[in-house]
Design an enzyme around this catalytic site. Structure first.
Site, PDB file in Angstrom:
ATOM      1  N   ARG A 183       1.017  -4.814   4.678  1.00 45.55           N
ATOM      2  CA  ARG A 183       0.787  -4.315   3.324  1.00 45.55           C
ATOM      3  C   ARG A 183      -0.038  -5.324   2.543  1.00 45.55           C
ATOM      4  O   ARG A 183       0.326  -6.492   2.469  1.00 45.55           O
ATOM      5  CB  ARG A 183       2.142  -4.103   2.631  1.00 45.55           C
ATOM      6  CG  ARG A 183       2.110  -3.293   1.334  1.00 45.55           C
ATOM      7  CD  ARG A 183       2.163  -1.804   1.567  1.00 45.55           C
ATOM      8  NE  ARG A 183       3.263  -1.353   2.385  1.00 45.55           N
ATOM      9  CZ  ARG A 183       4.377  -0.796   1.919  1.00 45.55           C
ATOM     10  NH1 ARG A 183       4.559  -0.672   0.622  1.00 45.55           N
ATOM     11  NH2 ARG A 183       5.292  -0.335   2.748  1.00 45.55           N
ATOM     12  N   SER A 240       2.384   3.386   1.027  1.00 43.29           N
ATOM     13  CA  SER A 240       3.536   4.086   0.464  1.00 43.29           C
ATOM     14  C   SER A 240       3.383   4.267  -1.043  1.00 43.29           C
ATOM     15  O   SER A 240       2.476   4.948  -1.490  1.00 43.29           O
ATOM     16  CB  SER A 240       4.820   3.327   0.815  1.00 43.29           C
ATOM     17  OG  SER A 240       5.958   4.026   0.403  1.00 43.29           O
ATOM     18  N   HIS A 241       4.252   3.628  -1.827  1.00 42.00           N
ATOM     19  CA  HIS A 241       4.268   3.824  -3.275  1.00 42.00           C
ATOM     20  C   HIS A 241       3.431   2.786  -4.017  1.00 42.00           C
ATOM     21  O   HIS A 241       3.340   2.855  -5.245  1.00 42.00           O
ATOM     22  CB  HIS A 241       5.706   3.735  -3.791  1.00 42.00           C
ATOM     23  CG  HIS A 241       6.355   2.411  -3.492  1.00 42.00           C
ATOM     24  ND1 HIS A 241       6.985   2.176  -2.294  1.00 42.00           N
ATOM     25  CD2 HIS A 241       6.436   1.270  -4.214  1.00 42.00           C
ATOM     26  CE1 HIS A 241       7.446   0.932  -2.306  1.00 42.00           C
ATOM     27  NE2 HIS A 241       7.124   0.366  -3.444  1.00 42.00           N
ATOM     28  N   LYS A 301       2.139   1.013   9.035  1.00 41.49           N
ATOM     29  CA  LYS A 301       3.480   1.084   9.592  1.00 41.49           C
ATOM     30  C   LYS A 301       3.334   1.341  11.093  1.00 41.49           C
ATOM     31  O   LYS A 301       2.693   2.314  11.498  1.00 41.49           O
ATOM     32  CB  LYS A 301       4.293   2.195   8.926  1.00 41.49           C
ATOM     33  CG  LYS A 301       4.579   1.938   7.451  1.00 41.49           C
ATOM     34  CD  LYS A 301       5.416   3.055   6.829  1.00 41.49           C
ATOM     35  CE  LYS A 301       5.723   2.762   5.372  1.00 41.49           C
ATOM     36  NZ  LYS A 301       6.541   3.839   4.742  1.00 41.49           N
ATOM     37  N   ASP A 306       7.438  10.164  -2.332  1.00 46.09           N
ATOM     38  CA  ASP A 306       6.577   9.006  -2.567  1.00 46.09           C
ATOM     39  C   ASP A 306       5.219   9.244  -1.925  1.00 46.09           C
ATOM     40  O   ASP A 306       4.948  10.324  -1.381  1.00 46.09           O
ATOM     41  CB  ASP A 306       7.239   7.719  -2.075  1.00 46.09           C
ATOM     42  CG  ASP A 306       7.505   7.702  -0.579  1.00 46.09           C
ATOM     43  OD1 ASP A 306       7.360   8.751   0.065  1.00 46.09           O
ATOM     44  OD2 ASP A 306       7.870   6.634  -0.048  1.00 46.09           O
ATOM     45  N   ASP A 325       3.512   8.355   0.766  1.00 48.29           N
ATOM     46  CA  ASP A 325       3.371   8.784   2.156  1.00 48.29           C
ATOM     47  C   ASP A 325       4.413   9.815   2.556  1.00 48.29           C
ATOM     48  O   ASP A 325       4.521  10.166   3.731  1.00 48.29           O
ATOM     49  CB  ASP A 325       3.402   7.585   3.104  1.00 48.29           C
ATOM     50  CG  ASP A 325       4.690   6.778   3.012  1.00 48.29           C
ATOM     51  OD1 ASP A 325       5.345   6.807   1.963  1.00 48.29           O
ATOM     52  OD2 ASP A 325       5.039   6.094   3.993  1.00 48.29           O
ATOM     53  N   ASP A 356       7.565   9.967   3.008  1.00 43.26           N
ATOM     54  CA  ASP A 356       8.692   9.773   3.925  1.00 43.26           C
ATOM     55  C   ASP A 356      10.008   9.652   3.165  1.00 43.26           C
ATOM     56  O   ASP A 356      11.080   9.723   3.760  1.00 43.26           O
ATOM     57  CB  ASP A 356       8.469   8.564   4.833  1.00 43.26           C
ATOM     58  CG  ASP A 356       8.327   7.248   4.089  1.00 43.26           C
ATOM     59  OD1 ASP A 356       8.175   7.266   2.857  1.00 43.26           O
ATOM     60  OD2 ASP A 356       8.358   6.192   4.748  1.00 43.26           O
ATOM     61  N   ARG A 357       9.938   9.457   1.840  1.00 40.95           N
ATOM     62  CA  ARG A 357      11.144   9.416   1.016  1.00 40.95           C
ATOM     63  C   ARG A 357      11.190  10.637   0.115  1.00 40.95           C
ATOM     64  O   ARG A 357      10.156  11.080  -0.389  1.00 40.95           O
ATOM     65  CB  ARG A 357      11.182   8.155   0.165  1.00 40.95           C
ATOM     66  CG  ARG A 357      11.437   6.891   0.954  1.00 40.95           C
ATOM     67  CD  ARG A 357      11.684   5.716   0.029  1.00 40.95           C
ATOM     68  NE  ARG A 357      10.507   5.384  -0.751  1.00 40.95           N
ATOM     69  CZ  ARG A 357      10.534   4.675  -1.884  1.00 40.95           C
ATOM     70  NH1 ARG A 357      11.691   4.264  -2.371  1.00 40.95           N
ATOM     71  NH2 ARG A 357       9.412   4.387  -2.516  1.00 40.95           N
ATOM     72  N   HIS A 401      15.589   6.855   2.047  1.00 43.81           N
ATOM     73  CA  HIS A 401      15.139   7.054   3.418  1.00 43.81           C
ATOM     74  C   HIS A 401      16.292   7.694   4.186  1.00 43.81           C
ATOM     75  O   HIS A 401      17.421   7.210   4.141  1.00 43.81           O
ATOM     76  CB  HIS A 401      14.777   5.717   4.083  1.00 43.81           C
ATOM     77  CG  HIS A 401      13.457   5.163   3.667  1.00 43.81           C
ATOM     78  ND1 HIS A 401      12.264   5.668   4.139  1.00 43.81           N
ATOM     79  CD2 HIS A 401      13.131   4.154   2.834  1.00 43.81           C
ATOM     80  CE1 HIS A 401      11.264   4.983   3.610  1.00 43.81           C
ATOM     81  NE2 HIS A 401      11.763   4.057   2.822  1.00 43.81           N
TER      82      HIS A 401
END
Length: 477
Positions: free
Chosen positions: A14, A102-103, A112, A254, A256, A258-259, A345
């Site tokens: 990141r 992500s966020h 990832k 979020d 991407d 995934d959450r 998650h």
């Protein structure tokens, strides 16, 4: 030697583009990943995906060049959610890399990584070695590269319809009562996946859902709000829309996707711990109906309602540290049917032990639509205690501050249970009165201590929270 420690962290990659993460750096990481993870695993190809950030295509191209330089093939699935990449890794049985921050704000991007079957790659499972090898590659003299390897191939494919169909096969929504659902994609990847899974964009049958879309346009500059529903300010638009549209619930994803965060019909955010308990009980019941014992994983800052309720349902409950690489490893080690984190998650055995916010959303829709009560009534059943939420304190010496807290509570509450699985946890819970617990964890990257407190009622929680914070923020003697 090039130092990549600020870029390649404990769980993922990141950083700011291009200052920290450029196409050249991505190429080195791609080659290192192929050499350190993919080749030793016996893989012949690596699958790549990306979110909507403008820097994504160039970074993917660089990473793909690095992978192909080792002789491995690349399957590029293009725009996808992170759980879409995990689906591809599981379906194709190939290591994978998802390009997303992500966020994080628009200036960032990241990667990832996973092994074949969506198995995690973290600090202790290959990421440290990837960092070292990538740095070596960046420092090497290009003229000395005498590798005579036939480069791997590059294939582009679209797996969105397969992903949507697979999730639909795990939770049947065909016979639920009609629901109106506001979905806030935050200009992130749920703008692509929600219409495919919840609607008909992937060629699937229509569900008894009326979707009210918020910010479905893919835009990595995040023009409306940050795609981080963990921050309450980023839920305000969704909460207002749920009330204005008289919807049954709201879902926020979020960047991407995934959450997944959930808002009830009153516009009130539902605790991810409550969602963990709700989904966990559904998965436990399904396992038990099939005659199989059920194990559920939760991290140590989820509500005590999670082990209380799941334990009462005769599930085996395993507590683990915070972080997706840890919980995924525990999921696989215990063959757990489900796992949840307070960061929203949610992990499923039937999804290669990986996390998928969309599958959790399908479970919430099913649980709500299979009975007549509103979501607020359901959520109340899974929220018997009062929590502080995560509170950050900037401290000069995190270890010293945590030790001050430990010493104070060891003296005041000698009967309390203390453990150091992940930071400092002090629990005055089993058979105790009053009931409370707290956890203090140090940030991996900043001089911060993160405090989570839970208690049987608001008065106890408030007093405990304030007392611990006063000790944490007290200057060193």
């Amino acid at each position: 030697m090039t130092d990549l420690s600020t870029l390649i962290k404990a769980y993922d990659v990141r950083g700011i583009v291009p200052d920290q993460l450029s196409a050249e750096v991505a190429r080195a990481i791609g080659r290192a990943f192929a050499e350190v993870v993919a080749v030793p695993q016996g893989a012949s190809r690596v699958v790549l995906g990306r979110d909507m950030r403008e820097s994504g295509p160039g970074l993917v191209a660089g990473f793909a060049d690095g992978v192909r330089a080792v002789g491995l093939d690349v399957v590029d699935i293009g725009l996808c959610s992170t759980d879409g990449l995990y689906f591809a890794s599981g379906r194709l049985d190939a290591p994978g890399a998802m390009f997303t921050a992500s966020h994080n704000p628009a200036a960032y991007n990241g990667i990832k990584l996973c092994r074949a079957g969506a198995r995690p790659v973290g600090q202790d499972t290959g990421l440290a070695e990837v960092r070292v090898r990538a740095a070596e590659l960046l420092d090497a003299d290009p003229s000395q590269d005498e590798d005579d390897v036939l480069p791997g191939s590059l294939e582009e494919t679209d797996l969105l319809a397969d992903y949507a169909g697979f999730l639909r096969s795990l939770v049947d929504l065909a016979d639920i009562r009609p629901l109106k659902v506001v979905v806030d994609a935050g200009n992130g990847m749920a703008g692509l996946t929600a219409p495919a899974v919840l609607g008909t964009d992937a060629g699937l049958d229509a569900l008894p859902l009326e979707i009210v879309p918020l910010y479905f346009e893919l835009d990595g500059s995040f023009p409306h709000h940050e795609a981080n529903p963990l921050e309450p300010a980023n839920l305000l638009d969704l909460q207002a829309a749920v009330v204005a549209h008289e919807a049954d619930l709201g879902l926020a994803f979020d960047g991407d996707a995934d959450r997944c965060f959930v808002v009830d019909e009153k516009g009130v955010a539902v605790s991810p711990s409550a969602i963990t308990a709700l989904v966990g009980l559904r998965e436990v019941a399904r396992e038990q109906a099939a005659g199989r014992p059920a194990t559920v994983i939760h991290n140590l800052i989820t509500s005590r309602a999670v082990p209380d309720l799941l334990g009462a349902a005769d599930a085996r409950v395993v507590r683990t540290r915070v972080g997706h690489s840890f919980i995924k490893a525990e999921m696989a080690a215990h063959d757990a049917v489900f796992g949840g984190e307070h960061s929203a998650h949610y992990y499923f055995r039937d999804f290669w032990f990986a996390d998928t916010g969309m599958l959790a959303a399908l479970h919430v829709l099913a649980a709500l639509g299979e009975q007549p009560h509103p979501l607020s009534a359901l959520a109340e059943m899974y929220t018997p205690y009062v929590a502080s939420g995560e509170i950050n304190s900037t401290v000069a010496d995190a270890a010293a501050a945590a030790e001050r807290v430990r010493a104070a509570y060891a003296e005041a509450y000698p009967e309390a249970v203390v453990d150091t699985l992940d930071g400092l946890t002090v629990a005055h819970w089993e058979g105790a009165h009053p009931q409370w617990w707290f956890n203090l964890r140090a940030s991996n990257t900043e001089p911060l201590l993160r405090l989570n407190v839970e208690a049987a009622d608001d008065d106890i929680m408030t007093k405990l929270r304030d007392d611990v914070l006063s000790i944490v923020r007290k200057e060193d003697a």
